[in-house]
Design a protein around this motif. Structure first.
Motif, short mmCIF file in Angstrom:
data_model
loop_
_atom_site.label_atom_id
_atom_site.label_comp_id
_atom_site.label_asym_id
_atom_site.label_seq_id
_atom_site.Cartn_x
_atom_site.Cartn_y
_atom_site.Cartn_z
N ILE A 122 0.70 -1.05 0.05
CA ILE A 122 -0.11 0.16 -0.03
C ILE A 122 0.80 1.12 0.14
N HIS A 123 1.95 1.22 0.74
CA HIS A 123 2.90 2.24 0.93
C HIS A 123 3.85 2.33 -0.53
N ASN A 124 4.34 1.53 -0.92
CA ASN A 124 5.06 1.65 -1.99
C ASN A 124 4.62 1.30 -3.43
N LEU A 125 3.42 0.46 -3.71
CA LEU A 125 2.91 0.28 -4.85
C LEU A 125 1.65 0.98 -5.19
N LEU A 126 0.63 0.81 -4.52
CA LEU A 126 -0.77 1.18 -4.53
C LEU A 126 -0.64 2.79 -4.33
N LYS A 127 -0.23 3.55 -3.20
CA LYS A 127 0.50 4.80 -2.83
C LYS A 127 -0.74 5.84 -2.81
#
Length: 313
Positions: A122-127
């Motif tokens: 969620i932090h690195n990819l979806l963002k």
């Protein structure tokens, strides 16, 4: 001399231990990669990318469904998201987004017994808020060797087995009221519910039986006697105590009309009277929102059915 020999033995033991750990880590990485590749092939999945943020170390695969908007999410941001998941072996499936609802800081996702891989993704990819994705999490970033849950893995949906990779769908909500309205409309379509009117606040109501009293007679000083039920939109009842035995809401107490959630107050005061049967579907912002009682998930839309038997002022 003895001290030197002891030191050499310690160094040798440490070296063997490190080699063993590296071998174990490499083995589980290879095992997870094989699991994921086999799962992708068996389910004919397409459009997935391998996570290479930070040097291709996580082994996760993902597919962005909706890119989202706004500023990138930080670990210190409080977010609301819904999700579904299933284990690769098919023995654990959780697809109810009414129940699977998270509302906390990004940095607290793992503390809520959700996988570390989900937090990272969620932090690195979806963002971004309003973003959604499908995510394949390797077992080492899911629940590891021990798995998760209680009972036997032979019982469906009771336990995630050890070393199981997971298939997640995640949607980060941007505007809760907009999301709730979509959920409510989908619910009404799926259940062939018609004849409801939407108010400016987002409440949906339907007068099933008009009352013998006058609409508007229910107010802060009213004593209202009614049978009613309260349920989630997945069909689970959280309140059936007054389904057959009438309850009384009296002024001047926590159980008065003014003590009810905002959507119920609006529905009864604005559209009901003595003798009225009315159905109310509430967005979570007019219900229990982020502080629900036990048995109701955070930000869950709800449905109430009321039969007003008496109103006195």
């Amino acid at each position: 001399m003895k001290q030197k020999i002891f030191t050499i033995l310690l160094i040798a033991a440490a070296g063997l231990s490190a080699c063993k750990k590296d071998t174990v880590d490499q083995n589980i990485k290879e095992y997870d990669e094989t699991q994921i590749q086999n799962y992708i092939a068996a389910n004919s999945l397409t459009g997935f990318n391998r996570d290479t943020v930070g040097g291709d170390t996580t082994g996760m695969y993902y597919k962005i469904i909706n890119g989202g908007t706004g500023a990138p999410l930080e670990y210190s941001d409080k977010i609301s998201f819904v999700y579904t998941l299933k284990s690769f072996d098919g023995k654990y499936t959780s697809s109810d987004t009414i129940l699977n609802h998270f509302n906390e800081y990004v940095g607290h996702i793992e503390q809520a017994n959700l996988p570390k891989g989900l937090q990272i993704a969620i932090h690195n990819l979806l963002k971004y808020r309003d973003g959604s994705m499908r995510l394949l999490i390797p077992s080492r970033l899911a629940y590891g060797q021990r798995g998760f849950g209680t009972g036997s893995i032979s019982n469906a949906n009771s336990r995630i087995a050890g070393n199981q990779s997971l298939d997640y769908y995640i949607h980060v909500i941007n505007d809760q009221q907009v999301y709730d309205d979509l959920v409510i409309r989908n619910y009404m379509t799926a259940n062939n519910l018609t004849g409801y009117t939407k108010t400016a606040s987002g409440l949906y109501y339907k007068v099933i039986t008009p009352g013998t009293g006058n609409v508007g007679e229910i107010g802060p000083l009213s004593t209202v006697t009614t049978t009613y039920t309260g349920a989630l939109l997945n069909g689970t009842f959280f309140d059936k105590s007054a389904e057959t035995t009438a309850a009384t809401f009296s002024p001047g107490s926590l159980n008065g009309i003014e003590g009810l959630v905002p959507g119920v107050r609006e529905g009864l005061k604005g559209h009901a009277a003595k003798g009225t049967s009315i159905s109310l579907i509430l967005p979570s912002t007019l219900g229990y929102a982020s502080s629900p009682p036990t048995g109701i998930p955070v930000f869950a839309p709800t449905r109430f059915e009321f039969q007003i038997t008496d109103v006195t002022n």
